[in-house]
Design a protein around this motif. Structure first.
Motif, PDB file in Angstrom:
ATOM      1  N   GLN A  90      38.211  36.815  40.082  1.00 26.37           N
ATOM      2  CA  GLN A  90      37.162  37.771  40.436  1.00 26.37           C
ATOM      3  C   GLN A  90      37.309  39.091  39.700  1.00 26.37           C
ATOM      4  OE1 GLN A  90      38.000  37.710  44.684  1.00 26.37           O
ATOM      5  NE2 GLN A  90      35.965  36.891  45.070  1.00 26.37           N
ATOM      6  N   HIS A  91      38.440  39.337  39.083  1.00 25.90           N
ATOM      7  CA  HIS A  91      38.655  40.619  38.415  1.00 25.90           C
ATOM      8  C   HIS A  91      37.727  40.717  37.215  1.00 25.90           C
ATOM      9  CE1 HIS A  91      42.972  41.125  40.128  1.00 25.90           C
ATOM     10  NE2 HIS A  91      42.029  41.254  41.020  1.00 25.90           N
ATOM     11  N   PRO A  92      36.757  41.635  37.239  1.00 27.79           N
ATOM     12  CA  PRO A  92      35.770  41.695  36.174  1.00 27.79           C
ATOM     13  C   PRO A  92      36.351  42.270  34.898  1.00 27.79           C
ATOM     14  CG  PRO A  92      35.428  43.491  37.702  1.00 27.79           C
ATOM     15  CD  PRO A  92      36.538  42.652  38.269  1.00 27.79           C
ATOM     16  N   SER A  93      36.083  41.627  33.785  1.00 31.97           N
ATOM     17  CA  SER A  93      36.509  42.148  32.492  1.00 31.97           C
ATOM     18  C   SER A  93      35.333  42.204  31.529  1.00 31.97           C
ATOM     19  CB  SER A  93      37.624  41.263  31.901  1.00 31.97           C
ATOM     20  OG  SER A  93      37.182  39.927  31.780  1.00 31.97           O
TER      21      SER A  93
ATOM     22  N   CYS B  71      50.672  48.994  33.130  1.00 32.19           N
ATOM     23  CA  CYS B  71      50.164  47.627  33.058  1.00 32.19           C
ATOM     24  C   CYS B  71      49.457  47.340  31.738  1.00 32.19           C
ATOM     25  CB  CYS B  71      49.220  47.359  34.228  1.00 32.19           C
ATOM     26  SG  CYS B  71      47.817  48.497  34.326  1.00 32.19           S
ATOM     27  N   GLY B  72      49.341  48.350  30.861  1.00 30.09           N
ATOM     28  CA  GLY B  72      48.720  48.160  29.567  1.00 30.09           C
ATOM     29  C   GLY B  72      47.293  48.635  29.462  1.00 30.09           C
ATOM     30  N   THR B  73      46.722  49.088  30.550  1.00 26.03           N
ATOM     31  CA  THR B  73      45.343  49.571  30.561  1.00 26.03           C
ATOM     32  C   THR B  73      45.232  50.902  29.819  1.00 26.03           C
ATOM     33  OG1 THR B  73      44.995  48.518  32.698  1.00 26.03           O
ATOM     34  CG2 THR B  73      43.402  50.202  32.058  1.00 26.03           C
ATOM     35  N   THR B  74      44.151  51.064  29.058  1.00 28.07           N
ATOM     36  CA  THR B  74      43.872  52.313  28.358  1.00 28.07           C
ATOM     37  C   THR B  74      42.551  52.884  28.861  1.00 28.07           C
ATOM     38  OG1 THR B  74      45.026  51.580  26.373  1.00 28.07           O
ATOM     39  CG2 THR B  74      43.496  53.413  26.119  1.00 28.07           C
ATOM     40  N   ALA B  75      42.543  54.172  29.173  1.00 31.55           N
ATOM     41  CA  ALA B  75      41.343  54.824  29.689  1.00 31.55           C
ATOM     42  C   ALA B  75      41.282  56.253  29.177  1.00 31.55           C
ATOM     43  CB  ALA B  75      41.341  54.814  31.223  1.00 31.55           C
ATOM     44  N   VAL B  76      40.082  56.829  29.163  1.00 32.99           N
ATOM     45  CA  VAL B  76      39.895  58.215  28.743  1.00 32.99           C
ATOM     46  C   VAL B  76      39.160  58.986  29.833  1.00 32.99           C
ATOM     47  CG1 VAL B  76      39.924  57.786  26.267  1.00 32.99           C
ATOM     48  CG2 VAL B  76      37.777  57.587  27.500  1.00 32.99           C
ATOM     49  N   THR B  77      39.521  60.244  29.996  1.00 30.59           N
ATOM     50  CA  THR B  77      38.856  61.116  30.952  1.00 30.59           C
ATOM     51  C   THR B  77      37.783  61.933  30.243  1.00 30.59           C
ATOM     52  OG1 THR B  77      40.562  62.804  30.626  1.00 30.59           O
ATOM     53  CG2 THR B  77      40.875  61.267  32.446  1.00 30.59           C
ATOM     54  N   ALA B  78      37.029  62.693  31.028  1.00 29.16           N
ATOM     55  CA  ALA B  78      35.934  63.495  30.481  1.00 29.16           C
ATOM     56  C   ALA B  78      36.026  64.913  31.010  1.00 29.16           C
ATOM     57  CB  ALA B  78      34.583  62.884  30.858  1.00 29.16           C
TER      58      ALA B  78
ATOM     59  N   VAL C  23      37.395  53.021  31.316  1.00 33.12           N
ATOM     60  CA  VAL C  23      38.357  52.009  30.890  1.00 33.12           C
ATOM     61  C   VAL C  23      37.965  51.473  29.514  1.00 33.12           C
ATOM     62  CG1 VAL C  23      39.431  49.802  31.425  1.00 33.12           C
ATOM     63  CG2 VAL C  23      38.842  51.382  33.281  1.00 33.12           C
ATOM     64  N   ILE C  24      38.854  51.694  28.554  1.00 35.25           N
ATOM     65  CA  ILE C  24      38.641  51.188  27.203  1.00 35.25           C
ATOM     66  C   ILE C  24      39.089  49.733  27.098  1.00 35.25           C
ATOM     67  CG2 ILE C  24      39.280  51.449  24.769  1.00 35.25           C
ATOM     68  CD1 ILE C  24      37.506  53.656  25.722  1.00 35.25           C
ATOM     69  N   SER C  25      40.237  49.435  27.689  1.00 32.19           N
ATOM     70  CA  SER C  25      40.769  48.072  27.627  1.00 32.19           C
ATOM     71  C   SER C  25      41.727  47.851  28.787  1.00 32.19           C
ATOM     72  CB  SER C  25      41.505  47.839  26.297  1.00 32.19           C
ATOM     73  OG  SER C  25      42.640  48.692  26.200  1.00 32.19           O
ATOM     74  N   GLY C  26      41.958  46.595  29.139  1.00 36.41           N
ATOM     75  CA  GLY C  26      42.965  46.248  30.140  1.00 36.41           C
ATOM     76  C   GLY C  26      42.502  46.342  31.574  1.00 36.41           C
ATOM     77  N   LEU C  27      41.215  46.150  31.825  1.00 32.42           N
ATOM     78  CA  LEU C  27      40.719  46.230  33.201  1.00 32.42           C
ATOM     79  C   LEU C  27      41.327  45.143  34.085  1.00 32.42           C
ATOM     80  CD1 LEU C  27      38.858  47.328  35.399  1.00 32.42           C
ATOM     81  CD2 LEU C  27      37.046  45.863  34.495  1.00 32.42           C
ATOM     82  N   ALA C  28      41.317  43.903  33.603  1.00 30.75           N
ATOM     83  CA  ALA C  28      41.855  42.806  34.402  1.00 30.75           C
ATOM     84  C   ALA C  28      43.324  43.045  34.730  1.00 30.75           C
ATOM     85  CB  ALA C  28      41.674  41.485  33.660  1.00 30.75           C
ATOM     86  N   GLU C  29      44.082  43.548  33.753  1.00 31.36           N
ATOM     87  CA  GLU C  29      45.508  43.826  33.983  1.00 31.36           C
ATOM     88  C   GLU C  29      45.691  44.900  35.054  1.00 31.36           C
ATOM     89  OE1 GLU C  29      45.063  41.962  30.027  1.00 31.36           O
ATOM     90  OE2 GLU C  29      44.029  43.572  31.095  1.00 31.36           O
ATOM     91  N   TYR C  30      44.829  45.918  35.031  1.00 33.42           N
ATOM     92  CA  TYR C  30      44.915  46.994  36.019  1.00 33.42           C
ATOM     93  C   TYR C  30      44.680  46.459  37.428  1.00 33.42           C
ATOM     94  CZ  TYR C  30      44.333  51.724  37.922  1.00 33.42           C
ATOM     95  OH  TYR C  30      44.481  52.879  38.647  1.00 33.42           O
TER      96      TYR C  30
ATOM     97  N   THR D 159      43.562  55.010  43.573  1.00 35.84           N
ATOM     98  CA  THR D 159      42.385  54.956  42.708  1.00 35.84           C
ATOM     99  C   THR D 159      41.429  53.878  43.189  1.00 35.84           C
ATOM    100  OG1 THR D 159      43.336  53.355  41.159  1.00 35.84           O
ATOM    101  CG2 THR D 159      43.688  55.699  40.670  1.00 35.84           C
ATOM    102  N   LEU D 160      40.204  53.973  42.671  1.00 32.78           N
ATOM    103  CA  LEU D 160      39.199  52.928  42.808  1.00 32.78           C
ATOM    104  C   LEU D 160      38.882  52.417  41.416  1.00 32.78           C
ATOM    105  CD1 LEU D 160      36.731  54.952  45.073  1.00 32.78           C
ATOM    106  CD2 LEU D 160      38.283  53.168  45.881  1.00 32.78           C
ATOM    107  N   VAL D 161      38.489  51.160  41.329  1.00 35.48           N
ATOM    108  CA  VAL D 161      37.913  50.611  40.107  1.00 35.48           C
ATOM    109  C   VAL D 161      36.471  50.286  40.396  1.00 35.48           C
ATOM    110  CG1 VAL D 161      37.857  48.621  38.551  1.00 35.48           C
ATOM    111  CG2 VAL D 161      40.039  49.683  39.127  1.00 35.48           C
ATOM    112  N   VAL D 162      35.579  50.770  39.545  1.00 35.61           N
ATOM    113  CA  VAL D 162      34.164  50.448  39.687  1.00 35.61           C
ATOM    114  C   VAL D 162      33.643  49.932  38.357  1.00 35.61           C
ATOM    115  CG1 VAL D 162      33.520  52.869  39.239  1.00 35.61           C
ATOM    116  CG2 VAL D 162      31.866  51.317  40.299  1.00 35.61           C
TER     117      VAL D 162
END
Length: 343
Positions: A9-12, A39-46, A66-73, A145-148
Motif C-alpha cells: 500500500q505504500h505509494p511510490s 532510510c535513504g529518502t531525499t526531500a527538500v523544504t521550501a 519527497v524527491i526519492s525514497g517514499l516507499a522506504e520512508y 511526521t505525516l506523509v501525504v
C-alpha cells in the motif's frame, strides 16, 4: 477507521525529478539544501518569497517535498493510514484529532493531526479544486511526521501540537511512564529526563513536597503538593534535562572544531566554582552543564572568540502571588577557557 499500511500500500507513484517540483504560489524550493534521511529518502523544504502573496501552508520548515525514497520512508516510519473525509467542508465535523504521542512539546497536550492541519496537508498535496481521493493518501508516522501523497506529488509534514480543548480523550495507561513513583503521560525522552530532575529538586531542595501527579495540561504537567498548592512543570524541563547532578560526571576533555582548528578545554577537579546546594543570587545550585559559546567580532581585530563554560543551574521559589507554587530555573555561567583568532 485507521488501518496499518502494508508494504504493497505504500505509494511510490508520481514522484517527479528535482526540476519538476510543484509550483507553490509565493514559495520557493531550497534545492541547494536537500535533506537525506537514514532510510535513504531525499526531500527538500521550501521558504516563502518576500512581499508575495502565498498559499496558506503549514509553515516554513514544517513540510518537505519527497524527491526519492517514499516507499522506504513509509516502510521505516509508517504507522497507519488516516481516513480523509470526502469534502473539505466536512473536515471539522467528521474528522477527530489523531494523536501521535502524548507530550507537552510545543505548548500542547499532545502531538498529532487535527482538522486544520489535515486541511493544510491535503491542500498542499492537491492544490486548488476538489480532492482527488484516487491520488490522495495520508499516513501517520512514528517520527512526528505525516506523509501525504496527491496530485502534486508526495510530501512530509510535521505533526502539530494539540490543545486540551480539542481532545475528548485522556492518555491511556499504555502512554504513561513511572518517574520516581509518579505515573506521568509523557512520551518525549528529554521531558522524561527533565521530569526526573524536577522531582529530585523538589525532593532535595524545595520546601513543599510533591504528593501526587494530577494531570496533563497545555504545555505543562501539574503536580499536587502537601501545602495544597499545585506545581507546574513545563518549559523548564528542557533545561533540567541537559544538566547533570554530579559535577564529577563532567570532568574530562572537550573538543570544539572551528574553521579547521580543534580547540580543547578540560573540566577538572578545580573547575567548578559552585557545589550542589550552594546558594547564589539566582537560587540554589541544582545541576551542572558544560557549554561552548562562539562570537564573531566584526568591528575589532578579533575574528572570533570561543569560550568553554561551566553552567550552574539554579532553582529559586518566586513570590507566591498565585494559587499555585511558582518558581524559576535560571543559570550562572563560569568561564573555563577562551580562544581567539585561531589560538
Amino acid at each position: 477507521m485507521l488501518e496499518q499500511p502494508s508494504a504493497s500500500q505504500h505509494p511510490s507513484r508520481g514522484l517527479p525529478v528535482a526540476n519538476e517540483l510543484p509550483d507553490l504560489q509565493g514559495w520557493e524550493w531550497k534545492l541547494y539544501a536537500p535533506n537525506t534521511y537514514e532510510c535513504g529518502t531525499t526531500a527538500v523544504t521550501a521558504r516563502k518569497r518576500l512581499l508575495e502573496e502565498s498559499e496558506s501552508l503549514p509553515g516554513e520548515d514544517r513540510f518537505a517535498y519527497v524527491i526519492s525514497g517514499l516507499a522506504e520512508y513509509l516502510l521505516a516510519h509508517g504507522v497507519c493510514e488516516i481516513a480523509v473525509p470526502q469534502y473539505y467542508s466536512r473536515f471539522h465535523d467528521e474528522f477527530d484529532p489523531v494523536i501521535a504521542e502524548w507530550t507537552i512539546e510545543r505548548h500542547g497536550s499532545a502531538l498529532g493531526i487535527d482538522a486544520n492541519l489535515l486541511e493544510w496537508t491535503v491542500r498542499l498535496a492537491e492544490g486548488k479544486g476538489r480532492i482527488d481521493h484516487d491520488a490522495l493518501s495520508v499516513y501517520l508516522c512514528d517520527n512526528r511526521t505525516l506523509v501525504v501523497t496527491g496530485s502534486r506529488g508526495a510530501f512530509l509534514v510535521d505533526v502539530a501540537p494539540l490543545k486540551q480543548r480539542s481532545l475528548d480523550q485522556t492518555p491511556p495507561p499504555a502512554e504513561r511512564v513511572d518517574i520516581h513513583g509518579f505515573v506521568v503521560p509523557e512520551a518525549d525522552p528529554d521531558h522524561q529526563r527533565g521530569l526526573r530532575r524536577f522531582i529530585e529538586i523538589f525532593d532535595r531542595h524545595a520546601e513543599p513536597t510533591l504528593t501526587s501527579y494530577k494531570h496533563l495540561s497545555d504545555g505543562k504537567h501539574v503536580f499536587e503538593t502537601d501545602t495544597g498548592r499545585d506545581v507546574y512543570a513545563g518549559s523548564q524541563l528542557r533545561h533540567l534535562a541537559r544538566m547533570t547532578v554530579d559535577e564529577t560526571d563532567l570532568r574530562g576533555a572537550y573538543n570544539y572544531d572551528l574553521d579547521g582548528d580543534t580547540h580543547q578545554s578540560v573540566w577538572d577537579s578545580e573547575t567548578a566554582s559552585h557545589a550542589l546546594g550552594d546558594e547564589t543570587h539566582l537560587g540554589t545550585v541544582v545541576g551542572f552543564e558544560h557549554i561552548w559559546t562562539e562570537k564573531e567580532h566584526i568591528m575589532s581585530n578579533t575574528l572570533f572568540e570561543l569560550q568553554s563554560k561551566a553552567k550552574y543551574w539554579c532553582f529559586q521559589p518566586r513570590p507566591q502571588r498565585y494559587s499555585h507554587f511558582d518558581f524559576q530555573v535560571g543559570s550562572l555561567d563560569g568561564k573555563i577557557d577562551t580562544f581567539a583568532n585561531g589560538s
